[in-house]
Design a protein around this motif. Structure first.
Motif, PDB file in Angstrom:
ATOM      1  N   THR A  17       0.833  -1.202   0.000  1.00  0.00           N
ATOM      2  CA  THR A  17       0.000   0.000   0.000  1.00  0.00           C
ATOM      3  C   THR A  17       0.868   1.252   0.000  1.00  0.00           C
ATOM      4  O   THR A  17       1.960   1.273   0.553  1.00  0.00           O
ATOM      5  CB  THR A  17      -0.923   0.054   1.234  1.00  0.00           C
ATOM      6  OG1 THR A  17      -0.130   0.098   2.416  1.00  0.00           O
ATOM      7  CG2 THR A  17      -1.851  -1.144   1.280  1.00  0.00           C
ATOM      8  N   ILE A  24      -8.550   1.091   1.333  1.00  0.00           N
ATOM      9  CA  ILE A  24      -8.152  -0.017   2.193  1.00  0.00           C
ATOM     10  C   ILE A  24      -9.339  -0.661   2.902  1.00  0.00           C
ATOM     11  O   ILE A  24      -9.389  -1.892   3.046  1.00  0.00           O
ATOM     12  CB  ILE A  24      -7.041   0.403   3.191  1.00  0.00           C
ATOM     13  CG1 ILE A  24      -6.311  -0.820   3.736  1.00  0.00           C
ATOM     14  CG2 ILE A  24      -7.587   1.264   4.307  1.00  0.00           C
ATOM     15  CD1 ILE A  24      -5.453  -1.529   2.749  1.00  0.00           C
ATOM     16  N   ILE A  46      -0.055  -6.709   5.286  1.00  0.00           N
ATOM     17  CA  ILE A  46      -0.198  -5.383   4.685  1.00  0.00           C
ATOM     18  C   ILE A  46       1.139  -4.675   4.824  1.00  0.00           C
ATOM     19  O   ILE A  46       1.645  -4.511   5.937  1.00  0.00           O
ATOM     20  CB  ILE A  46      -1.289  -4.550   5.387  1.00  0.00           C
ATOM     21  CG1 ILE A  46      -2.604  -5.329   5.498  1.00  0.00           C
ATOM     22  CG2 ILE A  46      -1.483  -3.209   4.680  1.00  0.00           C
ATOM     23  CD1 ILE A  46      -3.280  -5.624   4.206  1.00  0.00           C
ATOM     24  N   ASP A  48       2.914  -1.190   4.284  1.00  0.00           N
ATOM     25  CA  ASP A  48       2.716   0.236   4.019  1.00  0.00           C
ATOM     26  C   ASP A  48       4.050   0.846   3.651  1.00  0.00           C
ATOM     27  O   ASP A  48       5.027   0.729   4.388  1.00  0.00           O
ATOM     28  CB  ASP A  48       2.122   0.940   5.235  1.00  0.00           C
ATOM     29  CG  ASP A  48       1.885   2.409   4.956  1.00  0.00           C
ATOM     30  OD1 ASP A  48       1.191   2.708   3.972  1.00  0.00           O
ATOM     31  OD2 ASP A  48       2.403   3.241   5.705  1.00  0.00           O
ATOM     32  N   VAL A  59      -5.450   0.540   8.732  1.00  0.00           N
ATOM     33  CA  VAL A  59      -5.074  -0.864   8.893  1.00  0.00           C
ATOM     34  C   VAL A  59      -4.999  -1.210  10.380  1.00  0.00           C
ATOM     35  O   VAL A  59      -5.485  -2.262  10.803  1.00  0.00           O
ATOM     36  CB  VAL A  59      -3.732  -1.166   8.183  1.00  0.00           C
ATOM     37  CG1 VAL A  59      -3.239  -2.557   8.532  1.00  0.00           C
ATOM     38  CG2 VAL A  59      -3.873  -1.006   6.672  1.00  0.00           C
TER      39      VAL A  59
END
Length: 65
Positions: A17, A24, A46, A48, A59
């Motif tokens: 991401t 998201i 995930i 980032d 998140v």
């Protein structure tokens, strides 16, 4: 030889991401719903990459639920 197979496959889903705060929530909702309905064990990772729009906070909120 030992058979290490299980009845359910194991899956790792990696989601990179960068400034995806707007997207998201719908993505995680769909992923969790799919994982819950399917017959496989899964982990969701995930990543980032320095978002400045609140992606990381979104998140984290999902992780607390």
């Amino acid at each position: 030889m030992t058979n290490n197979c299980t009845n359910h496959p194991r899956v790792s889903i990696v989601v990179p991401t960068l400034n995806e705060a707007e997207n998201i929530d719908p993505l995680l909702h769909r992923l969790f719903a799919t994982i819950a309905c399917e017959r496989f064990d899964a982990e969701l990772i995930i990543v980032d990459d320095g978002s400045i729009d609140g992606t990381r906070e979104r998140v984290k909120a999902w992780m607390q639920d």
